[in-house]
Write a protein that holds these residues in place. Structure first.
Motif, PDB file in Angstrom:
ATOM      1  N   GLU A 236       8.036  81.399  62.818  1.00 59.19           N
ATOM      2  CA  GLU A 236       8.854  82.599  62.872  1.00 59.19           C
ATOM      3  C   GLU A 236       9.276  82.874  64.313  1.00 59.19           C
ATOM      4  OE1 GLU A 236       6.613  85.758  61.207  1.00 59.19           O
ATOM      5  OE2 GLU A 236       6.631  84.962  59.166  1.00 59.19           O
ATOM      6  N   LYS A 237      10.324  83.641  64.481  1.00 51.91           N
ATOM      7  CA  LYS A 237      10.776  83.980  65.824  1.00 51.91           C
ATOM      8  C   LYS A 237       9.772  84.925  66.486  1.00 51.91           C
ATOM      9  CE  LYS A 237      13.660  87.846  64.255  1.00 51.91           C
ATOM     10  NZ  LYS A 237      15.048  88.394  64.223  1.00 51.91           N
TER      11      LYS A 237
ATOM     12  N   GLU B 291      12.724  80.051  64.352  1.00 46.10           N
ATOM     13  CA  GLU B 291      13.865  80.815  63.852  1.00 46.10           C
ATOM     14  C   GLU B 291      14.746  81.296  65.006  1.00 46.10           C
ATOM     15  OE1 GLU B 291      12.111  83.964  61.623  1.00 46.10           O
ATOM     16  OE2 GLU B 291      11.601  82.694  59.910  1.00 46.10           O
TER      17      GLU B 291
END
Length: 239
Positions: free
Chosen positions: A55-56, A192
């Motif tokens: 995930e970012k 991401e």
């Protein structure tokens, strides 16, 4: 009780027969029969499952932890303010190895001190990296405090980068970055929103911005404060 030597002889005979490609018993299939078996009956080798895409970085949580205001400020809050709309970044550089130098902010217990942060990317064959990782390995470090001459010249080099200039070829900080041989490398993955994730310690994130800048945020492995880590802006030294 059966004779142990007889039992061992029987077992040894079975092993030798298998090594010589001969059937150990009348009911065992021959080597020729195995070779003529349809290819479709051979079980495929298992392949490693690719790792899930990271995930970012949760920039909002770090901004809240550091009590960053909406106004541009210096230090880690400024890095967080710019950590958005990342451009595509390929960790494999044109030469196969890239090195960056920048100004970093080391946050401990919510307070920060400045440091000179280094980043290195080294291309690696796809066969030598894990499934789901990019064909490169990356390392993060800093200029040690005892290298006072290099640290002074690092400030001069960064000032030149910020102006859009090239540091002087005699700059010892630039030479130090280019000639440094010891690096602790880690796998890198695409995260991401065009971010890159380096699997070192508690993780590090990269964000490519305009003017060849690269933003780096590395979470501390021994956090006593939610925002402990390194926040840096870097420029390429070699590509």
């Amino acid at each position: 009780m059966p004779d142990m030597r007889s039992t061992f002889a029987v077992v040894l005979g079975l092993v030798l027969a298998a090594c010589q490609g001969k059937p150990a018993s009348e009911g065992a299939p021959s080597a020729g029969a195995a070779a003529s078996a349809p290819a479709g009956n051979v079980a495929p080798k298992p392949t490693a499952e690719p790792l899930p895409k990271p995930e970012k970085l949760d920039v909002a949580a770090l901004r809240a932890a550091l009590k960053c205001s909406g106004k541009p400020v210096a230090g880690p809050c400024e890095v967080l303010e710019d950590f958005k709309e990342c451009g595509a970044m390929n960790p494999v550089t044109q030469s196969g190895e890239g090195r960056w130098l920048g100004k970093g902010y080391l946050v401990k217990n919510g307070a920060f001190v400045e440091e000179f942060t280094l980043l290195r990317s080294h291309g690696a064959p796809a066969s030598q990296v894990g499934a789901g990782t990019l064909p490169a390995r990356m390392a993060i470090d800093s200029i040690p405090d005892e290298r006072s001459g290099e640290r002074t010249n690092a400030e001069k080099a960064i000032n030149a980068f910020e102006r859009g200039d090239v540091p002087l070829p005699t700059n010892t900080a630039i030479r130090y970055v280019k000639e440094r041989a010891e690096w602790s490398e880690a796998p890198v993955m695409a995260a991401e929103d065009n971010q890159l994730y380096i699997a070192t310690g508690s993780g590090a994130y990269l964000c490519s911005r305009t003017k060849q800048r690269v933003l780096l945020i590395r979470r501390s492995s021994t956090r006593t404060h939610a925002a402990d880590g390194v926040y840096a802006v870097l420029w390429p030294v070699s590509w």
